[in-house]
Write a protein that holds these residues in place. Structure first.
Motif, mmCIF file in Angstrom:
data_model
loop_
_atom_site.group_PDB
_atom_site.id
_atom_site.type_symbol
_atom_site.label_atom_id
_atom_site.label_comp_id
_atom_site.label_asym_id
_atom_site.label_seq_id
_atom_site.Cartn_x
_atom_site.Cartn_y
_atom_site.Cartn_z
ATOM 1 N N ARG A 4 0.610 -1.136 -0.010
ATOM 2 C CA ARG A 4 -0.080 -0.100 -0.010
ATOM 3 C C ARG A 4 0.869 1.165 -0.042
ATOM 4 O O ARG A 4 2.248 1.220 0.422
ATOM 5 C CB ARG A 4 -1.041 0.123 0.967
ATOM 6 C CG ARG A 4 -1.773 -1.298 1.413
ATOM 7 C CD ARG A 4 -2.731 -1.066 2.407
ATOM 8 N NE ARG A 4 -3.958 0.010 2.156
ATOM 9 C CZ ARG A 4 -4.866 0.489 2.839
ATOM 10 N NH1 ARG A 4 -5.097 -0.389 3.830
ATOM 11 N NH2 ARG A 4 -5.761 1.265 2.604
ATOM 12 N N ARG A 6 0.803 3.941 1.546
ATOM 13 C CA ARG A 6 1.407 4.664 3.234
ATOM 14 C C ARG A 6 2.525 3.793 3.621
ATOM 15 O O ARG A 6 3.302 4.594 4.106
ATOM 16 C CB ARG A 6 -0.070 4.220 3.795
ATOM 17 C CG ARG A 6 -0.095 2.807 4.249
ATOM 18 C CD ARG A 6 -1.346 2.795 5.411
ATOM 19 N NE ARG A 6 -2.787 3.382 4.793
ATOM 20 C CZ ARG A 6 -3.713 3.161 5.409
ATOM 21 N NH1 ARG A 6 -3.681 2.795 6.851
ATOM 22 N NH2 ARG A 6 -5.047 3.812 4.699
ATOM 23 N N THR A 203 -0.711 9.954 -0.849
ATOM 24 C CA THR A 203 -0.773 8.667 -0.036
ATOM 25 C C THR A 203 -2.522 8.342 -0.145
ATOM 26 O O THR A 203 -2.894 7.181 -0.219
ATOM 27 C CB THR A 203 -0.193 8.887 1.291
ATOM 28 O OG1 THR A 203 1.334 9.207 1.074
ATOM 29 C CG2 THR A 203 -0.472 7.380 1.891
ATOM 30 N N ARG A 204 -3.032 9.249 0.587
ATOM 31 C CA ARG A 204 -4.621 9.099 0.668
ATOM 32 C C ARG A 204 -5.248 8.762 -0.826
ATOM 33 O O ARG A 204 -6.107 7.922 -0.527
ATOM 34 C CB ARG A 204 -5.103 10.145 1.318
ATOM 35 C CG ARG A 204 -6.697 10.043 1.796
ATOM 36 C CD ARG A 204 -7.262 11.228 2.565
ATOM 37 N NE ARG A 204 -7.216 12.375 1.762
ATOM 38 C CZ ARG A 204 -7.622 13.617 2.187
ATOM 39 N NH1 ARG A 204 -8.109 13.783 3.272
ATOM 40 N NH2 ARG A 204 -7.663 14.646 1.389
ATOM 41 N N ASP A 207 -4.354 5.261 -1.803
ATOM 42 C CA ASP A 207 -4.924 4.143 -1.239
ATOM 43 C C ASP A 207 -6.436 4.313 -1.649
ATOM 44 O O ASP A 207 -7.124 3.078 -1.698
ATOM 45 C CB ASP A 207 -4.645 4.290 0.373
ATOM 46 C CG ASP A 207 -3.443 3.957 0.695
ATOM 47 O OD1 ASP A 207 -2.411 3.269 -0.025
ATOM 48 O OD2 ASP A 207 -3.195 4.447 1.890
ATOM 49 N N LYS A 215 0.866 6.513 -5.997
ATOM 50 C CA LYS A 215 1.447 5.668 -5.098
ATOM 51 C C LYS A 215 2.689 5.856 -5.190
ATOM 52 O O LYS A 215 3.573 5.860 -4.195
ATOM 53 C CB LYS A 215 1.164 4.198 -5.808
ATOM 54 C CG LYS A 215 1.794 3.239 -4.607
ATOM 55 C CD LYS A 215 1.760 2.040 -5.436
ATOM 56 C CE LYS A 215 1.902 0.756 -4.355
ATOM 57 N NZ LYS A 215 1.756 -0.542 -4.759
#
Length: 228
Positions: A4, A6, A203-204, A207, A215
């Protein structure tokens, strides 16, 4: 199983932060070398990479017509111009005046680019009614704003403080403390905050949407924030 965004962002921030802390704490690690050609080469490479990224993102904007893609392309263009035009070229001159002009114009470009990236990372995705016209207006306004800032820096160059004078002795390793002109340090702090906001926003978005572009932009923005 895909990693992911994050986790990539946190890994990049941890790695950059760890290396920065090691350089500050360990006296035998040297992170800077006074070499004009080397600095010019690095800034040229950064500028060319930034231009390529801006070109690719602009191609994405022409396909999607989304406002955030246009803002992202413009932000990358600011950063590329700051490195290639206002940092690499003055470094090749190696004079005190060119260093002062380079410090301020490249910092202004970085600040504009960081602010635009942060804005693009948090703005909602919006389809533009006339993407070609919007792109033309945005590019023209961006170029005029940066040109005006560069002209003002050139006019008031003698009054602008030099970031770090060539004769400044670097402090020994240990507890870090800032050196250099306070206005430049404040601007660098603002850039770091804006890049951190961009890293969080990318990042948000990565995701939530699964977009591979964001990403990889997220850890890049985190590295840029630590690099300030």
């Amino acid at each position: 199983m895909r990693l992911r965004a994050r986790y990539l962002t946190l890994a990049a921030a941890d790695l950059a932060g760890g290396l920065t802390a090691a350089v500050m704490a360990l006296s035998f690690l040297h992170f800077a070398y006074r070499s004009g050609p080397l600095h010019a080469t690095i800034e040229t490479a950064c500028g060319m990479i930034g231009l390529l990224a801006a070109f690719l993102v602009f191609g994405r904007f022409r396909r999607t017509g989304q406002l955030d893609d246009l803002a992202l392309a413009i932000g990358l263009g600011f950063l590329a111009c700051a490195s290639l035009v206002f940092s690499a070229m003055p470094w090749s001159l190696l004079s005190t005046d060119s260093m002062r002009f380079s410090a301020w114009t490249s910092l202004v470009g970085t600040l504009l680019g960081a602010a635009t990236l942060a804005l693009s990372s948090v703005m909602p995705r919006r389809q533009l009614w006339n993407p070609a016209r919007a792109a033309g207006i945005a590019l023209l306004v961006s170029a005029v704003v940066y040109a005006v800032c560069a002209i003002l820096a050139g006019v008031f160059e003698a009054r602008l403080p030099l970031g770090i004078a060539p004769t400044t002795k670097l402090p020994p390793a240990g507890i870090p403390h800032p050196i250099g002109a306070h206005p430049l340090l404040v601007a660098q702090l603002a850039c770091a905050i804006l890049f951190a906001v961009a890293a969080f926003g990318f990042t948000r978005r990565a995701d939530s949407t699964g977009d591979v572009l964001f990403k990889w932009f997220a850890p890049s923005a985190a590295l840029a924030a630590i690099a300030r």
